[in-house]
Structure formats: structure tokens, C-alpha cells
Write a protein that holds these residues in place. Structure first.
Motif, PDB file in Angstrom:
ATOM      1  N   PHE A  69       0.871  -1.170   0.000  1.00  0.00           N
ATOM      2  CA  PHE A  69       0.000   0.000   0.000  1.00  0.00           C
ATOM      3  C   PHE A  69       0.908   1.218   0.000  1.00  0.00           C
ATOM      4  O   PHE A  69       1.864   1.295   0.766  1.00  0.00           O
ATOM      5  CB  PHE A  69      -0.922  -0.007   1.222  1.00  0.00           C
ATOM      6  CG  PHE A  69      -1.926   1.088   1.195  1.00  0.00           C
ATOM      7  CD1 PHE A  69      -3.100   0.948   0.452  1.00  0.00           C
ATOM      8  CD2 PHE A  69      -1.710   2.267   1.877  1.00  0.00           C
ATOM      9  CE1 PHE A  69      -4.031   1.974   0.405  1.00  0.00           C
ATOM     10  CE2 PHE A  69      -2.631   3.297   1.838  1.00  0.00           C
ATOM     11  CZ  PHE A  69      -3.792   3.151   1.101  1.00  0.00           C
ATOM     12  N   VAL A  70       0.630   2.203  -0.857  1.00  0.00           N
ATOM     13  CA  VAL A  70       1.483   3.386  -1.000  1.00  0.00           C
ATOM     14  C   VAL A  70       1.071   4.431   0.037  1.00  0.00           C
ATOM     15  O   VAL A  70       0.334   5.373  -0.251  1.00  0.00           O
ATOM     16  CB  VAL A  70       1.423   3.945  -2.442  1.00  0.00           C
ATOM     17  CG1 VAL A  70       2.386   5.124  -2.607  1.00  0.00           C
ATOM     18  CG2 VAL A  70       1.767   2.844  -3.447  1.00  0.00           C
ATOM     19  N   TRP A  71       1.564   4.235   1.259  1.00  0.00           N
ATOM     20  CA  TRP A  71       1.218   5.129   2.365  1.00  0.00           C
ATOM     21  C   TRP A  71       1.706   6.555   2.122  1.00  0.00           C
ATOM     22  O   TRP A  71       1.076   7.520   2.560  1.00  0.00           O
ATOM     23  CB  TRP A  71       1.805   4.604   3.678  1.00  0.00           C
ATOM     24  CG  TRP A  71       1.048   3.444   4.214  1.00  0.00           C
ATOM     25  CD1 TRP A  71       1.426   2.131   4.180  1.00  0.00           C
ATOM     26  CD2 TRP A  71      -0.234   3.469   4.838  1.00  0.00           C
ATOM     27  NE1 TRP A  71       0.458   1.336   4.749  1.00  0.00           N
ATOM     28  CE2 TRP A  71      -0.572   2.137   5.158  1.00  0.00           C
ATOM     29  CE3 TRP A  71      -1.130   4.468   5.151  1.00  0.00           C
ATOM     30  CZ2 TRP A  71      -1.772   1.798   5.786  1.00  0.00           C
ATOM     31  CZ3 TRP A  71      -2.319   4.139   5.781  1.00  0.00           C
ATOM     32  CH2 TRP A  71      -2.622   2.814   6.087  1.00  0.00           C
ATOM     33  N   GLU A  72       2.822   6.708   1.428  1.00  0.00           N
ATOM     34  CA  GLU A  72       3.408   8.031   1.247  1.00  0.00           C
ATOM     35  C   GLU A  72       2.559   8.941   0.356  1.00  0.00           C
ATOM     36  O   GLU A  72       2.802  10.145   0.297  1.00  0.00           O
ATOM     37  CB  GLU A  72       4.848   7.939   0.714  1.00  0.00           C
ATOM     38  CG  GLU A  72       4.998   7.282  -0.640  1.00  0.00           C
ATOM     39  CD  GLU A  72       5.187   5.778  -0.600  1.00  0.00           C
ATOM     40  OE1 GLU A  72       5.758   5.243  -1.548  1.00  0.00           O
ATOM     41  OE2 GLU A  72       4.762   5.123   0.385  1.00  0.00           O
ATOM     42  N   ASN A  73       1.538   8.396  -0.321  1.00  0.00           N
ATOM     43  CA  ASN A  73       0.672   9.208  -1.175  1.00  0.00           C
ATOM     44  C   ASN A  73      -0.737   9.374  -0.609  1.00  0.00           C
ATOM     45  O   ASN A  73      -1.645   9.743  -1.340  1.00  0.00           O
ATOM     46  CB  ASN A  73       0.566   8.594  -2.581  1.00  0.00           C
ATOM     47  CG  ASN A  73       1.827   8.792  -3.381  1.00  0.00           C
ATOM     48  OD1 ASN A  73       2.728   9.507  -2.982  1.00  0.00           O
ATOM     49  ND2 ASN A  73       1.894   8.145  -4.528  1.00  0.00           N
ATOM     50  N   THR A  74      -0.935   9.098   0.669  1.00  0.00           N
ATOM     51  CA  THR A  74      -2.291   9.141   1.228  1.00  0.00           C
ATOM     52  C   THR A  74      -2.644  10.484   1.847  1.00  0.00           C
ATOM     53  O   THR A  74      -3.799  10.717   2.182  1.00  0.00           O
ATOM     54  CB  THR A  74      -2.489   8.055   2.304  1.00  0.00           C
ATOM     55  OG1 THR A  74      -1.553   8.276   3.363  1.00  0.00           O
ATOM     56  CG2 THR A  74      -2.333   6.674   1.717  1.00  0.00           C
ATOM     57  N   GLU A  75      -1.705  11.364   2.007  1.00  0.00           N
ATOM     58  CA  GLU A  75      -1.941  12.649   2.662  1.00  0.00           C
ATOM     59  C   GLU A  75      -3.062  13.415   1.964  1.00  0.00           C
ATOM     60  O   GLU A  75      -2.968  13.747   0.792  1.00  0.00           O
ATOM     61  CB  GLU A  75      -0.657  13.491   2.659  1.00  0.00           C
ATOM     62  CG  GLU A  75      -0.684  14.667   3.582  1.00  0.00           C
ATOM     63  CD  GLU A  75      -0.637  14.285   5.048  1.00  0.00           C
ATOM     64  OE1 GLU A  75      -1.203  15.020   5.845  1.00  0.00           O
ATOM     65  OE2 GLU A  75      -0.042  13.246   5.380  1.00  0.00           O
ATOM     66  N   GLY A  76      -4.144  13.659   2.684  1.00  0.00           N
ATOM     67  CA  GLY A  76      -5.244  14.459   2.165  1.00  0.00           C
ATOM     68  C   GLY A  76      -6.185  13.731   1.211  1.00  0.00           C
ATOM     69  O   GLY A  76      -7.190  14.289   0.817  1.00  0.00           O
ATOM     70  N   LYS A  77      -5.885  12.491   0.843  1.00  0.00           N
ATOM     71  CA  LYS A  77      -6.751  11.758  -0.089  1.00  0.00           C
ATOM     72  C   LYS A  77      -7.863  11.047   0.668  1.00  0.00           C
ATOM     73  O   LYS A  77      -7.676  10.602   1.781  1.00  0.00           O
ATOM     74  CB  LYS A  77      -5.952  10.716  -0.876  1.00  0.00           C
ATOM     75  CG  LYS A  77      -5.068  11.301  -1.929  1.00  0.00           C
ATOM     76  CD  LYS A  77      -4.529  10.183  -2.783  1.00  0.00           C
ATOM     77  CE  LYS A  77      -3.728  10.714  -3.937  1.00  0.00           C
ATOM     78  NZ  LYS A  77      -3.295   9.654  -4.821  1.00  0.00           N
TER      79      LYS A  77
END
Length: 146
Positions: free
Chosen positions: A47-55
Motif C-alpha cells: 500500500f502506498v502510504w506516502e501518497n495518502t496525505e489528504g486523499k
């Protein structure tokens, strides 16, 4: 996003890798251990945790390889290693030092009270994305305090 490549040589580094592989899923068939070379490889969908900010939706997963070197022995508990199609959920990586180190045990903590334990000469782990990302509408959820 560029492909992620991380190297862990100590417990702090391993914690960073652990954060990036939290909630990765993989099949038992994706586990490969070469005892002669002392290497274990896992082909995972992380899971790409580093791209979850604000999504709020349309999250991503990526194919990656998680590898460990200087592995002396491998043990597992809580799943059938003969069931190649079984899907496992990786929750965390933990290190327990033996005596005064640097040798110890890396535990791959899996969902369902399962785990894979690697007796290692020292910490030498690598995480590398190997393919493109695909969308998933589901973000893994964790109980409060987990």
C-alpha cells in the motif's frame, strides 16, 4: 511518484522500511528463500502510504520486492507454507537483538497471529518497487491504538 528504494542496515532503518510495507499483501508463492546464499525475497503488493496525505479515495498499491540478506534460518507459524495461493497481510517488521548483536531475529508480523522469523547475522534489508501503481478504493484500517 518515482519508484521507492530503501535500504535498512540498523533497527532505525528497519522501522522506516516497516512503515512502507505496512499492510502489504503477498501470496505464499511469493516467498523465496535461498539458504545457500542466505537470502529471502518476498514479492509484495504494498500500500502506498506516502501518497495518502489528504486523499479520501483512489489510493494506490505497487508491486515491490522486500529482500533480506545474511539470513541464517527461517521459521514460520500460523499459515500453511504448502498453500501457494494463500494471501498473507504484512503488518510490521520487528527486530530482536541476540546477546549484544549485531545478530538477532527479524520478525515479519502477519495478520491472524501469523509470522515469519528470520535469524540473521545482522540487519540487511531492502525494499524496491518493481512496477507501476494501480488504484484501489480501499485504505487499510487499524483499530484504535494499533
Amino acid at each position: 511518484m518515482d519508484a521507492l528504494k530503501l535500504l535498512a542496515l540498523d533497527e532505525e532503518d528497519l522501522g522506516v522500511v516497516s512503515a512502507h510495507v505496512q499492510d502489504a499483501v503477498f501470496k505464499v508463492a511469493g516467498i523465496s528463500y535461498d539458504a545457500r546464499r542466505g537470502q529471502l525475497f518476498l514479492v509484495i503488493n504494498r500500500f502506498v502510504w506516502e501518497n495518502t496525505e489528504g486523499k479520501r479515495r483512489n489510493f494506490e498499491r505497487r508491486r515491490a520486492v522486500l529482500s533480506f540478506k545474511r539470513v541464517i534460518a527461517v521459521r514460520s507459524i500460523g499459515f500453511d507454507r504448502a498453500d501457494a495461493e494463500a494471501v498473507l497481510d504484512l503488518l510490521a517488521l520487528r527486530f530482536s537483538v541476540k546477546d549484544e548483536g549485531p545478530e538477532g531475529t527479524i520478525e515479519l508480523v502477519l495478520a491472524g497471529e501469523a509470522s515469519i522469523m528470520l535469524d540473521v547475522e545482522c540487519i540487511e534489508a531492502q525494499l524496491a518497487d518493481t512496477g507501476g501503481a494501480w488504484e484501489t478504493a480501499f485504505k487499510p484500517r487499524h483499530p484504535e491504538g494499533a
